[in-house]
Design a protein around this motif. Structure first.
Motif, mmCIF file in Angstrom:
data_model
loop_
_atom_site.group_PDB
_atom_site.id
_atom_site.type_symbol
_atom_site.label_atom_id
_atom_site.label_comp_id
_atom_site.label_asym_id
_atom_site.label_seq_id
_atom_site.Cartn_x
_atom_site.Cartn_y
_atom_site.Cartn_z
ATOM 1 N N TYR B 90 0.831 -1.209 0.000
ATOM 2 C CA TYR B 90 0.000 0.000 0.000
ATOM 3 C C TYR B 90 0.866 1.260 0.000
ATOM 4 O O TYR B 90 0.639 2.189 -0.777
ATOM 5 C CB TYR B 90 -0.916 -0.022 1.219
ATOM 6 N N ARG B 123 -8.358 -2.226 6.573
ATOM 7 C CA ARG B 123 -8.991 -1.066 5.948
ATOM 8 C C ARG B 123 -8.053 0.128 5.694
ATOM 9 O O ARG B 123 -8.034 0.673 4.604
ATOM 10 C CB ARG B 123 -10.222 -0.615 6.747
ATOM 11 N N PRO B 124 -7.211 0.496 6.668
ATOM 12 C CA PRO B 124 -6.365 1.673 6.400
ATOM 13 C C PRO B 124 -5.200 1.388 5.453
ATOM 14 O O PRO B 124 -4.505 2.310 5.077
ATOM 15 C CB PRO B 124 -5.820 2.054 7.781
ATOM 16 N N LYS B 127 -6.222 -0.417 -0.952
ATOM 17 C CA LYS B 127 -6.885 0.519 -1.861
ATOM 18 C C LYS B 127 -8.396 0.303 -1.769
ATOM 19 O O LYS B 127 -9.166 1.254 -1.773
ATOM 20 C CB LYS B 127 -6.390 0.285 -3.285
ATOM 21 N N HIS B 128 -8.792 -0.944 -1.668
ATOM 22 C CA HIS B 128 -10.205 -1.264 -1.485
ATOM 23 C C HIS B 128 -10.283 -2.715 -1.012
ATOM 24 O O HIS B 128 -9.306 -3.443 -1.090
ATOM 25 C CB HIS B 128 -10.971 -1.089 -2.800
ATOM 26 N N SER B 129 -11.465 -3.088 -0.508
ATOM 27 C CA SER B 129 -11.633 -4.492 -0.129
ATOM 28 C C SER B 129 -13.062 -4.918 -0.414
ATOM 29 O O SER B 129 -13.968 -4.080 -0.508
ATOM 30 C CB SER B 129 -11.287 -4.700 1.349
ATOM 31 N N LEU B 148 -9.102 -2.692 -9.882
ATOM 32 C CA LEU B 148 -8.754 -1.639 -8.917
ATOM 33 C C LEU B 148 -7.273 -1.691 -8.553
ATOM 34 O O LEU B 148 -6.607 -0.662 -8.447
ATOM 35 C CB LEU B 148 -9.587 -1.794 -7.638
ATOM 36 N N ARG B 153 -3.816 4.928 -9.311
ATOM 37 C CA ARG B 153 -2.684 4.708 -8.417
ATOM 38 C C ARG B 153 -2.827 3.290 -7.891
ATOM 39 O O ARG B 153 -3.751 3.011 -7.115
ATOM 40 C CB ARG B 153 -2.712 5.708 -7.270
ATOM 41 N N TYR B 185 -15.547 4.919 -9.631
ATOM 42 C CA TYR B 185 -14.087 4.826 -9.777
ATOM 43 C C TYR B 185 -13.719 5.075 -11.236
ATOM 44 O O TYR B 185 -13.936 4.223 -12.093
ATOM 45 C CB TYR B 185 -13.624 3.443 -9.337
ATOM 46 N N ASP B 306 -2.730 10.727 -8.477
ATOM 47 C CA ASP B 306 -3.570 10.784 -7.282
ATOM 48 C C ASP B 306 -3.689 12.229 -6.808
ATOM 49 O O ASP B 306 -2.726 12.793 -6.293
ATOM 50 C CB ASP B 306 -2.930 9.909 -6.189
ATOM 51 N N PRO B 307 -4.864 12.832 -6.983
ATOM 52 C CA PRO B 307 -4.990 14.251 -6.591
ATOM 53 C C PRO B 307 -4.643 14.498 -5.128
ATOM 54 O O PRO B 307 -4.151 15.571 -4.779
ATOM 55 C CB PRO B 307 -6.461 14.585 -6.866
ATOM 56 N N SER B 308 -4.862 13.489 -4.273
ATOM 57 C CA SER B 308 -4.601 13.718 -2.849
ATOM 58 C C SER B 308 -3.108 13.779 -2.539
ATOM 59 O O SER B 308 -2.714 14.162 -1.450
ATOM 60 C CB SER B 308 -5.286 12.653 -1.991
ATOM 61 N N ILE B 310 -1.152 15.651 -4.332
ATOM 62 C CA ILE B 310 -0.728 16.994 -4.740
ATOM 63 C C ILE B 310 -1.050 17.992 -3.630
ATOM 64 O O ILE B 310 -2.152 17.988 -3.080
ATOM 65 C CB ILE B 310 -1.406 17.383 -6.073
ATOM 66 N N LYS B 312 -0.140 17.941 -0.688
ATOM 67 C CA LYS B 312 -0.370 17.287 0.613
ATOM 68 C C LYS B 312 0.623 17.810 1.648
ATOM 69 O O LYS B 312 0.247 18.216 2.741
ATOM 70 C CB LYS B 312 -0.249 15.770 0.483
#
Lengths: 163, 574
Positions: B90, B123-124, B127-129, B148, B153, B185, B306-308, B310, B312
């Motif tokens: 991750y 979970r943290p 990317k997904h579960s 996914l 990303r 997505y 990944d916009p997040s 940028i 950050k």
């Protein structure tokens, strides 16, 4: 600054925990949280109020958007919007206080929705500030219990949060 | 129409998805799936000796190949053992699909034997579960998981599979879903053209530009395009640890990698730059040092999928959300036929950079003399020579990791395989195993240390079973070198638990598994040992190389300083 973010979320098990988990994982704040299904049973609408400067709010919305279960979101505080919260309050209602509670409820356009010989249950809607004011007004009389839904909101005018 | 049980669907789906190999460990909740694997021969299952190794092996393969690594574990402890490997993938954005057995649906929530809420636990760090709720949804959910994991990303995806979902008696229609759509997505591909134009204009006007590129170039397969762009512009380039090899380090425009233990010239160039073109990098704290002192004179162009990522940690002046390859190609077409506003300024900039290079030339470390303990750095350089710089290199975490990154010069992407984000000790050996299984013709070297190796050394057994011929280079300094370096620098050399007493006789240990081990204690023994070790690509050889236990990794950025604030040796600083 306080922001109200409304999210359309896949109505899937675990989706809510991903949103909530994100806030604690990234050290963001949740002040209130409100969630329920929408007219489309596959979608929930979740509204969260949070506090942070522009940089933090930008990160919050970006990270929320990154969650696969988040379909769409809007920061309602970026535009004109309607904010509502519902609160149920149980107040001690004995003797003269019975009238006082009723009068105060009227002033706030609240309704008494349940009555016992010693307790009034009052229902009130409004923005967070109004609800806080009502709690302050009732405090001297004796609040027994408070249940608030958390903020829900919607943009004014034609703007929509929908698919 | 074909009716298959959930377990058979999983085996069949993996085949249809083109998965050649999975890594795993059986257990109660996964037994239906294991039985389905037993009855087919398209997908090879590699039985590891600990589930963490399964995730690292899958991860290593994914980093080398760009394809998702696949893991199969059972519920409870099987799944929780995999968590470190999932988190490792991750943090470095590595595509991985982890299939976890789960107790039967009717037992979930009852604290059943080997029950864990693995979707909750991971979970943290995913990317997904997904949790499978009906056998018939298995093909679609698996397709979504692979989609996914590998797009946008990339990252690990966990699929939780209650045992009753794979029951052999329940059969449903199986169709391989060629495509899958997830309405929420839609990863971006192309960047905003206006922003890209703006960035290119700034690039052409820049007087002291630097490219700073990261793992996004490697995972995005954008290495060739990047090399083209950088060479057209003639700008210097530095990469992150994760981006090593994305631009050939053998080329003069490469300044090596940057950050805490990055090269002097890379950190100096960053600090003095007037334009930083960051692509597929995330301004990690190990890169920026103190963000408030970061690159004080630079404007920042930041390209990321990944916009997040940028803005950050460091505010971007020109943010561009898009896939590295597509954005770089658009930049190339905009650069074509245009010239830098001031070639003189760029020439002057190169003069400064060459000056920084010259300052450190020949001073990076002091090679050992005959009769002295070997320096870890020279071991890496010797391995580089004997493998002609073409090996896949995996590392564990610590000093040896930094030395490997500093002294093995990579000309190609996907060759340097290291746990950069999470910094997972124990990663290197199983990762090497995964790489070697995917690339049997290539040399695969794992640089490790006694601390890290002992965290995953049970995988020797896996290597024996599947004849995995990796080369393990143990830089044995009898201590947790990086921990001790920090203790030397920050705790007045109070070496709290950074020693490695009671080390095994590694040679005997390796021989117990039937492998070759070579112990190297002196300067003179090194070259012949390496010749012997690399004679046969497919033979597992363990090199136990005793190195100077007092060596530190330099440069090292000074905490809370700027990019250019570095310790250069035990006695020099900038």
């Amino acid at each position: 600054m306080r922001h109200i973010i409304s999210i359309l979320l896949e109505n899937e098990p675990g989706a809510l925990s991903r949103v909530v988990g994100l806030f604690s994982q990234r050290n963001f704040n949740i002040e209130t949280l409100n969630v329920a299904p929408t007219e489309d049973p596959s979608l929930s609408r979740l509204t969260v109020t949070t506090v942070g400067d522009d940089r933090v709010i930008e990160q919050i919305t970006k990270h929320l958007n990154k969650l696969v279960d988040v379909v769409k979101l809007v920061d309602l505080t970026e535009g004109n919007h309607i904010e509502r919260e519902l609160m149920l309050v149980k107040v001690k209602a004995l003797g003269a206080a019975r009238d006082e509670v009723k009068r105060t409820a009227d002033i706030f356009r609240a309704q008494v929705v349940d009555v016992t010989p010693s307790v009034y249950t009052v229902q009130i809607t409004g923005d967070g500030g109004k609800l806080d004011a009502f709690i302050q007004a009732m405090a001297p009389i004796g609040i027994l219990e408070v249940a608030r839904t958390g903020v829900s909101g919607i943009a004014r005018g034609d703007k929509l949060l929908s698919l | 129409m074909e009716l298959l049980s959930g377990a058979d669907m999983i085996a069949r789906f993996l085949k249809d998805e083109g998965v050649e190999r999975i890594y795993g460990y059986p257990g109660g909740a996964a037994l239906h799936i294991y039985d389905a694997l037993f009855r087919q021969d398209s997908v090879q299952h590699i039985l590891v000796r600990h589930e963490q190794a399964a995730t690292h092996a899958a991860d290593g393969y994914a980093r080398a190949s760009g394809k998702p690594g696949v893991v199969l574990v059972t519920s409870g402890p099987g799944a929780t053992n995999a968590v470190t490997g999932i988190a490792t993938a991750y943090m470095d954005s590595i595509p991985m699909v982890v299939l976890c057995g789960q107790v039967a649906s009717h037992l979930i929530g009852e604290d059943a034997f080997q029950e864990t809420d693995i979707v909750g636990v991971t979970r943290p760090v995913v990317k997904h579960s997904f949790s499978i709720r009906h056998p018939s949804e298995i093909p679609e959910v698996l397709k979504k998981a692979f989609y996914l994991a590998a797009t946008g990303r990339p990252g690990p995806v966990v699929v939780d599979i209650p045992k009753d979902m794979t029951a052999p008696t329940e059969r449903y229609e199986y169709v391989y879903p060629k495509k899958v759509k997830i309405r929420s997505y839609n990863p971006v591909t192309r960047g905003h053209t206006g922003q890209i134009k703006k960035a290119v204009d700034m690039m052409l006007k820049a007087r002291r530009p630097v490219f700073y590129t990261g793992g996004g170039i490697v995972t995005g397969g954008a290495s060739e395009a990047l090399t083209d762009l950088v060479q057209r512009l003639g700008f210097p380039i530095t990469t992150t640890l994760m981006g090593i090899g994305a631009y050939p380090q053998t080329d003069n425009q490469s300044l090596g990698w940057l950050g805490m233990h990055g090269s002097y010239e890379a950190n100096m160039a960053m600090h003095h730059a007037d334009l930083i073109i960051a692509i597929g990098a995330r301004f990690d704290d190990r890169v920026t040092n103190n963000t408030s002192k970061f690159c004080p004179t630079a404007k920042i162009v930041h390209v990321d999928i990944d916009p997040s990522s940028i803005s950050k940690t460091v505010r971007a002046d020109v943010p561009i959300v898009g896939a590295a390859g597509s954005v770089i190609n658009e930049m190339i077409s905009l650069v074509q036929g245009r010239e830098a506003a001031s070639p003189e300024a760029l020439a002057e900039w190169w003069q400064s950079i060459d000056g920084w290079r010259a300052e450190r030339e020949g001073k990076l470390y002091e090679p050992s003399k005959s009769g002295e303990a070997l320096k870890p750095q020279e071991v890496i350089e010797a391995v580089h020579r004997v493998t002609r710089g073409e090996a896949f290199v995996t590392t564990d975490v610590g000093q040896h990791q930094m030395f490997a990154a500093q002294y093995y010069k990579f000309a190609k992407p996907n060759r340097f395989i290291t746990s950069g984000g999470l910094g997972t000790m124990g990663f290197g050996f199983p990762a090497a195993m995964g790489v070697k299984l995917g690339y049997p013709q290539d040399d695969v070297v794992c640089f490790t240390g006694e601390g890290s190796f002992q965290m995953m050394m049970q995988e020797l057994s896996t290597c024996k079973q599947f004849e995995v011929g990796v080369k393990i280079v143990n830089l044995n300094n009898q201590s947790l070198g990086m921990v001790r370096q920090w203790q030397d620098l920050n705790y007045k050399s109070r070496h709290a638990h950074s020693y490695m007493e009671s080390l095994p006789d590694f040679a005997k240990l390796i021989e117990a598994y039937g492998f070759t081990a070579i112990t190297v204690r002196t300067h003179e023994e090194l070259a012949p040992a390496l010749e012997r070790a690399f004679a046969d690509t497919n033979e597992l050889v363990f090199l136990d190389i005793y190195v100077d236990p007092f060596e530190h990794v330099y440069p090292m950025q000074v905490p809370l300083g700027s990019m250019r604030d570095m310790l250069l040796s035990k006695t020099e600083r900038t």
